[in-house]
Write a protein that holds these residues in place. Structure first.
Motif, PDB file in Angstrom:
ATOM      1  N   HIS A 343       6.756  -9.512  -1.126  1.00  0.00           N
ATOM      2  CA  HIS A 343       7.413  -8.226  -0.870  1.00  0.00           C
ATOM      3  C   HIS A 343       6.507  -7.061  -1.211  1.00  0.00           C
ATOM      4  O   HIS A 343       6.475  -6.050  -0.508  1.00  0.00           O
ATOM      5  CB  HIS A 343       8.722  -8.167  -1.665  1.00  0.00           C
ATOM      6  N   ALA A 344       5.761  -7.213  -2.311  1.00  0.00           N
ATOM      7  CA  ALA A 344       4.868  -6.130  -2.720  1.00  0.00           C
ATOM      8  C   ALA A 344       3.932  -5.772  -1.579  1.00  0.00           C
ATOM      9  O   ALA A 344       3.709  -4.591  -1.292  1.00  0.00           O
ATOM     10  CB  ALA A 344       4.073  -6.556  -3.950  1.00  0.00           C
ATOM     11  N   PHE A 345       3.405  -6.784  -0.894  1.00  0.00           N
ATOM     12  CA  PHE A 345       2.444  -6.492   0.171  1.00  0.00           C
ATOM     13  C   PHE A 345       3.121  -5.869   1.376  1.00  0.00           C
ATOM     14  O   PHE A 345       2.723  -4.809   1.851  1.00  0.00           O
ATOM     15  CB  PHE A 345       1.712  -7.780   0.578  1.00  0.00           C
ATOM     16  N   PHE A 346       4.177  -6.526   1.872  1.00  0.00           N
ATOM     17  CA  PHE A 346       4.703  -5.992   3.141  1.00  0.00           C
ATOM     18  C   PHE A 346       5.505  -4.720   2.939  1.00  0.00           C
ATOM     19  O   PHE A 346       5.541  -3.868   3.820  1.00  0.00           O
ATOM     20  CB  PHE A 346       5.447  -7.067   3.950  1.00  0.00           C
ATOM     21  N   LYS A 347       6.105  -4.561   1.763  1.00  0.00           N
ATOM     22  CA  LYS A 347       6.852  -3.320   1.573  1.00  0.00           C
ATOM     23  C   LYS A 347       5.923  -2.138   1.341  1.00  0.00           C
ATOM     24  O   LYS A 347       6.143  -1.039   1.849  1.00  0.00           O
ATOM     25  CB  LYS A 347       7.862  -3.466   0.426  1.00  0.00           C
ATOM     26  N   ALA A 348       4.841  -2.392   0.597  1.00  0.00           N
ATOM     27  CA  ALA A 348       3.844  -1.324   0.450  1.00  0.00           C
ATOM     28  C   ALA A 348       3.275  -0.980   1.814  1.00  0.00           C
ATOM     29  O   ALA A 348       3.069   0.198   2.143  1.00  0.00           O
ATOM     30  CB  ALA A 348       2.737  -1.773  -0.495  1.00  0.00           C
ATOM     31  N   LEU A 349       3.041  -2.012   2.632  1.00  0.00           N
ATOM     32  CA  LEU A 349       2.536  -1.775   3.979  1.00  0.00           C
ATOM     33  C   LEU A 349       3.511  -0.910   4.776  1.00  0.00           C
ATOM     34  O   LEU A 349       3.114   0.060   5.438  1.00  0.00           O
ATOM     35  CB  LEU A 349       2.328  -3.115   4.690  1.00  0.00           C
ATOM     36  N   LEU A 350       4.795  -1.241   4.697  1.00  0.00           N
ATOM     37  CA  LEU A 350       5.787  -0.464   5.435  1.00  0.00           C
ATOM     38  C   LEU A 350       5.820   0.982   4.955  1.00  0.00           C
ATOM     39  O   LEU A 350       5.873   1.920   5.764  1.00  0.00           O
ATOM     40  CB  LEU A 350       7.172  -1.092   5.286  1.00  0.00           C
TER      41      LEU A 350
END
Lengths: 643, 480
Positions: A343-350
């Motif tokens: 989640h850390a990766f894709f939410k930061a990406l979003l």
């Protein structure tokens, strides 16, 4: 040494940029903070290798911190598998956000301050995840809260930003109060705040009772519930979640780092870290599951109808945090932390992608005034797609692996609350997919609803913003498939002693043996959600308005965020104000001031006026007063002699 | 055969008397042009007198058939009086020249008044007491009305004279009663007679009541203070400054000698009276000053309040109390001199002297040095540590508490709190209000006096020991 560097390099950066930013200038502050945080991120890779892969966990004693009677707390770095995972997440996302911010904040006049806060936050978060005792954890906990407050209110000239910062601080105070009480209870019961000492003693306190609020309650249940209240505040769980959407007033990189990837997951980390305590508190685990499941579904429903691009993602964060919690609640801490990781990766990406969109639209955040620009900003568009695919749980993307294992674990718990969490989680997964693609379609497709002038300025973001996103995109794609076997695979050796699960809690084990329909269901609802979004926003764009009209009450209920803010306003804000006003007007001004300072002061003035009025200027008055004085003296002596 | 008395203990008084006549002669011969010279000569005369007193301080002799005493107590008080008179003269010169009051009688009258004070301080008999008192008072009446073309000045002189005459009458009546019931006018004789009496004589107490009233008028203690605000406001400013300095010291010294000398044996009877005088003075001084807009009037109430604190030391009727009062008077002299120096510098660029609190507005920006000095004096008068004023209060409060006068000490502390208001208001006006037109640069002598007193007030806390030790020795002279 290695671990010390990882933790303290960001602090050095924060001090340099914070205190000497005026001399360093913008460029100097960038180099110092980004350089040191990046160094910290690079160092955390070997750290992860040593600790997580090779299994060399260790506790690095730095120096004694508080020694007061039986209360002893040292400053120590506890580096085990759980910490190593968090180190990678925190330092890498932080480094990415630092670099991205150089581009995003390039015309802000207060950049050294911004970067100092970011680095300080990174240090506090690292202090939290490396804590070896409750006190140090609380230090990090409060440190991240402070930085969050400072960064939400970074644009302090905006009243809404100040209000949001204060709200975040105060709501977190409620949770922190619970956490602090929990720590006090831990010390009261165990006579120690060291993790090892406490964990070792926990089994001996099963089924003991403690007197709390005048009643006798199960010791571990009381302690864990108090600690969980702290986690609820920090991780924006139902009831204490109201600050998170408002926190979007801060700059977008802040939302990405603090309010998506790291700080808000501190609650999940805490529950996982304290798994040796939570495992023995069945009731608390049930509570955690229920709270997590309710948050997941509630935030997802609100996310359906929000129009601010950042708020949609904020509610999505809230919802995903719910997933992590109910995973912990069914004793699948590994799954929870795994979801935290991806989640850390894709939410930061979003978030950063949303930042790029906002950047392109000259600061516009309302999706109703966007649209039709996917050709103009193709990189951002592609990155947002990757983020959404990961969030939606589409196979091969990171979210697929972690979300599935979470849901399967909920199913695998074979308990009432587990089933509830599974059902709500599946529903929320469908809603998640729907609002993610609603966001994509509203932002990039259809006719543009932006003004001509704004549209004219739409441009792709500079490389300094796009390149960091590519790194996150890589994480959003590969983090799941690479680490799933390690984190939640059949071989449970990875986590070592850092996560403790009772042998009777077999949710994660059962998850691997879930029937095919359980494994497929999340994907089915996700695809359905995407299809619905396509139908409603591309094929039949007039449909959403009609639907909102038909289900007016429900729509308003979601749009107004379940009326949480209004409820709190009535329950706490207004009543507190009324009480405060009462004490202010009646208690302080009328009583204390009236009879105290002001009363005395006005009496003094009265006396002064009268004393001055005695002075008539007539000699015979003066002489008369003198004679009165003589008479008084004579009377006094007569009185004395009479005695 | 009548033996010629030993005049050596009174050498200072004789020097002043002869010098005053010589100065008068110079003034008569040279006319008004000689004012400046006579002022500086008078300052020189007073300086020599200080030297005379100090060079023979360590004695304790009675002469002129017991009328006159020279001891350490007298020496301490005399030095204070002489210093006060001399520095007041220094401050007055600029005023006299600017206000066209250049008459050589002014310094001569100051010297004569000072002579009266010296005799008061050295009095060891009701008769010499009265002679000294009248010499001082008559000179002061004239000084108050010195600006005879000014209605206010003459009014103040007349008021002072009428009320002073009444007070003298009261004092004399008391003296006759005391003489009648003890058979002696000498302090030693009265003390002896009182000690011999088996039970308290109502007549002596009546006499004491009247004597006390007369002396209370001279120190301007409540309720015998009514003349003070009017006279202070009406008299020419340097005269007011002079009034608030030397005569206060002299009258308080006399007060202490009378109460502790002849009537020391019946101290328990009069402690209540003195305590009442002290308490009412402190309270009235604090409250009445709040409403004042004229700074001279304000300083009048301030001096009433300070007399109250000084009397607190007398009420303690112990060596510690007398020591406290003497230290208090020393510090009071310094800070009041400085404050009056600043007030005398409140002269607009058009040469007009102003005297309202509002006129000080924004002085911190127009005359930062003066404002800083005034702030020091005001903080010190309010009793803020570590300035000198705090120590003055500290010693008298200490003595009062030591003597068991708790109520008096509490009233004193509360009065200090109220009093701080108007002192601090002056600081506020100087530092935070919009500036009024600037003042003229004061004369060099004035600046010197302000600077010296400001430094003394500011740094007293570093070297209080010599003053306290000297006051202690002086106080022992009253308690043989």
């Amino acid at each position: 040494m290695l671990y010390g560097l990882i933790v303290f390099l960001p602090l050095i950066g924060a001090i340099l940029a914070g205190l000497f930013g005026r001399w360093l200038g913008d460029r100097g502050s960038h180099i110092v903070t980004c350089g040191l945080v990046t160094a910290s991120a690079l160092l955390s890779v070997p750290a992860f290798w040593f600790v997580a892969i090779q299994g060399n966990t260790q506790i690095v004693e730095l120096f004694p911190w508080i020694i007061s009677g039986e209360l002893e707390a040292s400053w120590a770095l506890r580096v085990d598998q759980l910490t190593a995972v968090m180190l990678v997440v925190v330092t890498s996302v932080s480094a990415v956000v630092h670099w991205y911010s150089i581009g995003y904040m390039h015309d802000d006049p207060h950049q050294p301050r911004f970067f100092a806060y970011l680095s300080l936050f990174t240090f506090a978060m690292l202090a939290l995840v490396t804590a070896d005792n409750f006190i140090q954890m609380f230090f990090g906990w409060e440190g991240v809260g402070l930085c969050s407050y400072l960064l939400i209110g970074f644009w302090y000239h905006k009243p809404s930003a100040n209000a949001a910062a204060i709200k975040a601080f105060i709501v977190n105070r409620v949770g922190d109060f619970g956490f602090a009480l929990g720590i006090c209870a831990v010390f009261f019961v165990f006579q120690s705040v060291e993790f090892d000492a406490v964990f070792e003693a926990v089994p001996r306190f099963v089924d003991t009772e403690i007197e709390f609020l005048g009643t006798h309650l199960d010791t571990l249940t009381v302690i864990t519930i108090l600690l969980f209240i702290g986690a609820m505040g920090k991780s924006a769980q139902i009831g204490l979640h109201t600050w998170l959407p408002d926190a979007m007033e801060g700059p977008t990189p802040v939302s990405a780092l603090i309010h998506a990837a790291t700080m808000v997951t501190a609650g999940v980390f805490m529950v996982a870290r304290l798994s040796p305590m939570f495992e023995y508190a069945e009731f608390t685990l049930m509570l955690v599951t229920i709270v997590g499941a309710l948050t997941a579904i509630m935030a997802a429903t609100i996310g359906l109808v929000q129009n601010d691009i950042k708020r949609v993602i904020a509610y999505s964060t809230c919802s995903q945090l719910g997933y992590m919690f109910f995973a912990c609640g069914v004793s699948a801490y590994q799954a929870g932390v795994f979801h935290l990781f991806t989640h850390a990766f894709f939410k930061a990406l979003l978030f950063l992608g949303a930042g790029s969109v906002i950047h392109a639209f000259s600061g516009e955040q309302d999706m109703r005034r966007m649209g039709g620009v996917w050709r103009m900003i193709p990189m951002t568009y592609a990155l947002m797609w990757i983020g959404s695919l990961a969030l939606g749980g589409i196979p091969l993307f990171a979210g697929f692996y972690s979300k599935d294992i979470v849901l399967e674990a909920a199913w695998g718990a074979h308990s009432g609350v587990g089933q509830l969490a599974f059902v709500l989680g599946i529903m929320a997964a469908g809603l998640t997919a729907f609002y993610s693609w609603r966001l994509l379609f509203m932002t990039f497709h259809g006719h543009s609803r932006a003004s001509h002038e704004v549209l004219h300025h739409v441009h792709e973001s500079p490389p300094v913003m796009i390149v960091p996103l590519l790194f996150l995109a890589a994480g959003a794609v590969f983090a799941g498939m690479l680490f799933a076997p390690l984190f939640v695979g059949d071989n449970h050796g990875f986590w070592g002693d850092s996560i403790f699960v009772l042998a009777s809690h077999t949710a994660l084990e059962e998850a691997h043996h879930a029937p095919l329909w359980v494994k497929l269901l999340p994907l089915v609802v996700a695809v359905t959600g995407i299809g619905t979004a396509y139908w409603m926003y591309i094929a039949r764009p007039e449909l959403p308005a009609r639907l909102a009209e038909q289900h007016r009450e429900l729509y308003r209920f979601f749009l107004n965020k379940w009326y949480w803010d209004e409820l709190y306003d009535i329950l706490f804000v207004r009543s507190a104000r009324a009480i405060g006003t009462f004490f202010w007007k009646k208690g302080d001004e009328a009583t204390i001031d009236g009879y105290g300072p002001n009363g005395v002061a006005s009496r003094v003035l009265d006396i002064a006026r009268r004393a001055a009025r005695l002075q008539t200027g007539y000699v015979y008055h003066y002489a008369f007063v003198m004679l009165i004085g003589v008479v008084a003296f004579v009377t006094w002596y007569l009185f004395i002699v009479g005695m | 055969m009548i033996e010629f008395p030993d005049i050596s203990p009174a050498i200072t008084e004789l020097w002043l008397a002869i010098a005053a006549m010589a100065l008068l002669l110079i003034g008569v011969v040279r006319g008004d042009r000689a004012t400046r010279m006579v002022v500086w000569l008078s300052v020189g005369v007073l300086a020599v007198a200080i030297w005379l007193v100090w060079s023979d301080a360590d004695t304790s002799v009675v002469t002129f058939s017991g009328l006159f005493v020279a001891d350490r107590f007298a020496a301490f008080a005399k030095v204070l009086v002489l210093l006060g008179s001399a520095l007041a003269l220094v401050l007055s010169l600029e005023f006299l020249e600017r206000e066209r009051l250049e008459r050589p009688e002014f310094p001569v009258l100051v010297v004569l008044a000072t002579l009266g004070m010296m005799i008061m301080i050295a009095a060891n008999d009701l008769l010499s007491l009265y002679v000294g008192l009248e010499l001082q008072s008559l000179s002061l009446y004239v000084l108050a009305a010195f600006n005879r073309d000014s209605e206010k000045s003459t009014e103040s002189g007349l008021k002072y004279f009428v009320l002073g005459a009444l007070a003298s009458g009261i004092l004399l009546y008391g003296a006759t009663l005391v003489y009648g019931f003890t058979g002696s006018t000498s302090f030693t004789g009265i003390a002896g007679a009182l000690a011999a009496q088996e039970e308290r004589s109502i007549g002596v107490l009546f006499g004491l009541a009247f004597v006390t009233a007369g002396l209370a008028f001279k120190v301007a203690a409540v309720p015998f203070h009514m003349w003070t605000p009017d006279v202070y406001e009406g008299a020419p400013t340097p005269v007011t400054a002079f009034f608030s300095l030397a005569p206060k010291v002299a009258a308080l010294a006399l007060f202490m000698r009378v109460m502790l000398g002849p009537f020391g044996g019946i101290a328990d009877d009069w402690v209540g009276i003195i305590g009442l005088l002290a308490a009412t003075s402190m309270v009235l001084g604090a409250f009445a000053a709040i409403g004042q807009t004229n700074i001279k009037r304000l300083m009048a109430y301030s001096s009433i309040g300070h007399v109250g604190y000084a009397l607190m030391g007398l009420a303690a009727h112990s060596p510690g109390g007398v020591r406290g009062t003497l230290v208090y008077l020393t510090i009071y002299l310094a800070m009041n001199l400085g404050a009056w120096g600043v007030i005398l510098s409140m002269r607009r660029t058009d040469g007009k002297l102003v005297e309202n609190v509002e006129d000080l507005a924004g002085m911190a920006r127009t005359r930062p040095f003066l404002a800083a000095a005034m702030a020091i004096f005001m903080f010190s008068l309010a009793g803020v540590p570590p300035l000198a004023g705090f120590f003055g209060k500290f010693y008298v409060f200490f003595a009062a508490v030591d003597a068991g006068l708790y109520l008096l000490a509490v009233i004193g502390v509360l009065a200090t709190v109220v009093g701080s208001y108007y002192y601090l208001r002056i600081v506020k006006v100087m530092y935070f209000d919009e500036p009024a037109p600037a003042f003229l640069q004061p004369a060099g002598a004035t600046i010197a006096v302000i600077a010296v007193t400001a430094i003394f007030t500011l740094l007293f806390f570093l070297f209080p020991a010599p003053f306290v030790a000297e006051a202690h020795l002086a106080s022992l002279a009253l308690f043989p």
